[in-house]
Design a protein around this motif. Structure first.
Motif, short mmCIF file in Angstrom:
data_model
loop_
_atom_site.label_atom_id
_atom_site.label_comp_id
_atom_site.label_asym_id
_atom_site.label_seq_id
_atom_site.Cartn_x
_atom_site.Cartn_y
_atom_site.Cartn_z
N PHE A 4 0.85 -1.19 0.00
CA PHE A 4 0.00 0.00 0.00
C PHE A 4 0.89 1.24 0.00
CE2 PHE A 4 -2.73 2.96 2.64
CZ PHE A 4 -3.57 3.30 1.59
N ALA A 5 0.72 2.08 -1.00
CA ALA A 5 1.60 3.24 -1.20
C ALA A 5 1.54 4.24 -0.05
CB ALA A 5 1.26 3.93 -2.52
N LEU A 6 0.38 4.34 0.59
CA LEU A 6 0.22 5.34 1.66
C LEU A 6 0.37 4.72 3.06
CD1 LEU A 6 -2.79 7.31 0.15
CD2 LEU A 6 -0.38 7.98 0.17
N GLN A 105 -10.36 11.80 11.30
CA GLN A 105 -11.06 11.68 10.01
C GLN A 105 -10.07 11.32 8.90
OE1 GLN A 105 -14.26 11.64 9.13
NE2 GLN A 105 -14.74 11.75 11.30
N ARG A 106 -8.88 11.90 8.97
CA ARG A 106 -7.85 11.58 7.98
C ARG A 106 -7.43 10.12 8.11
NH1 ARG A 106 -1.81 13.77 7.25
NH2 ARG A 106 -1.61 13.19 5.07
N LEU A 110 -7.70 7.24 5.25
CA LEU A 110 -6.55 6.44 4.82
C LEU A 110 -6.81 4.95 5.03
CD1 LEU A 110 -3.68 8.73 6.14
CD2 LEU A 110 -4.14 8.14 3.74
N ARG A 111 -7.47 4.60 6.12
CA ARG A 111 -7.80 3.19 6.35
C ARG A 111 -8.76 2.69 5.28
NH1 ARG A 111 -8.50 3.67 12.83
NH2 ARG A 111 -6.30 3.41 13.38
N GLU A 114 -6.82 2.06 2.26
CA GLU A 114 -6.06 0.82 2.43
C GLU A 114 -6.95 -0.40 2.22
OE1 GLU A 114 -2.87 -0.97 5.61
OE2 GLU A 114 -4.75 -0.15 6.42
N GLN A 115 -8.16 -0.37 2.77
CA GLN A 115 -9.09 -1.49 2.59
C GLN A 115 -9.44 -1.67 1.12
OE1 GLN A 115 -12.41 -0.53 5.08
NE2 GLN A 115 -11.44 -1.28 6.95
N ARG A 116 -9.68 -0.57 0.44
CA ARG A 116 -9.98 -0.65 -0.99
C ARG A 116 -8.80 -1.21 -1.77
NH1 ARG A 116 -13.06 5.13 -2.00
NH2 ARG A 116 -14.97 4.59 -0.89
#
Length: 150
Positions: A4-6, A105-106, A110-111, A114-116
């Motif tokens: 995951f890039a982020l 919220q950020r 991001l989670r 990541e799930q997507r």
């Protein structure tokens, strides 16, 4: 598959959220202590009023009355300072809470990304496995078709 890039951004945002959560709890504690101090002062004031009522019934000199008046004004000033401390602590707590909510919220966003991403990787992995399986079946059929006696 690529990671995951982020992931690093998510990790840093989670750490920031945890740090801000601690500051929110600390600011809330300060506010609660300020309110506790006000309750203490109110209790002292009420006790002093009861004591003064008894003394005034018996009669007091002008000097004693001036001293009582000075003490009363000091108590009022202390109560106002306590209220100001409560107000300041409340504003600080709410500011910390707003900061934390924004970071939280950020983190949630991001989670979700990541799930997507993980779901997309899973689909790609299944497709690749299916493709490999199909190729193996096709190769097996070609090999079986090339053998005599079948």
């Amino acid at each position: 598959m690529k990671p995951f890039a982020l992931a690093r951004v998510l990790q840093l945002a989670e750490r920031r959220s945890e740090t801000l959560a601690r500051t929110v709890k600390l600011a809330h504690g300060v506010w609660l202590r300020a309110r506790g101090r006000q309750v203490q002062l109110t209790t002292l004031r009420d006790a002093r009023i009861a004591q003064l009522a008894g003394e005034l019934r018996e009669g007091v000199s002008a000097a004693q009355l001036q001293e009582m008046n000075r003490l009363h004004h000091a108590q009022v000033a202390e109560m106002q300072a306590a209220q100001a401390a409560i107000d300041d602590a409340y504003r600080e707590w709410q500011a910390r809470l707003a900061d934390w909510m924004q970071v939280e919220q950020r983190v949630k966003a991001l989670r979700l990304l990541e799930q997507r991403y993980l779901a997309q990787v899973s689909v790609q992995q299944r497709r690749m496995e299916q493709r490999e399986h199909d190729e193996l079946v096709e190769l097996t059929h070609h090999l079986d078709a090339g053998r005599p006696g079948r």
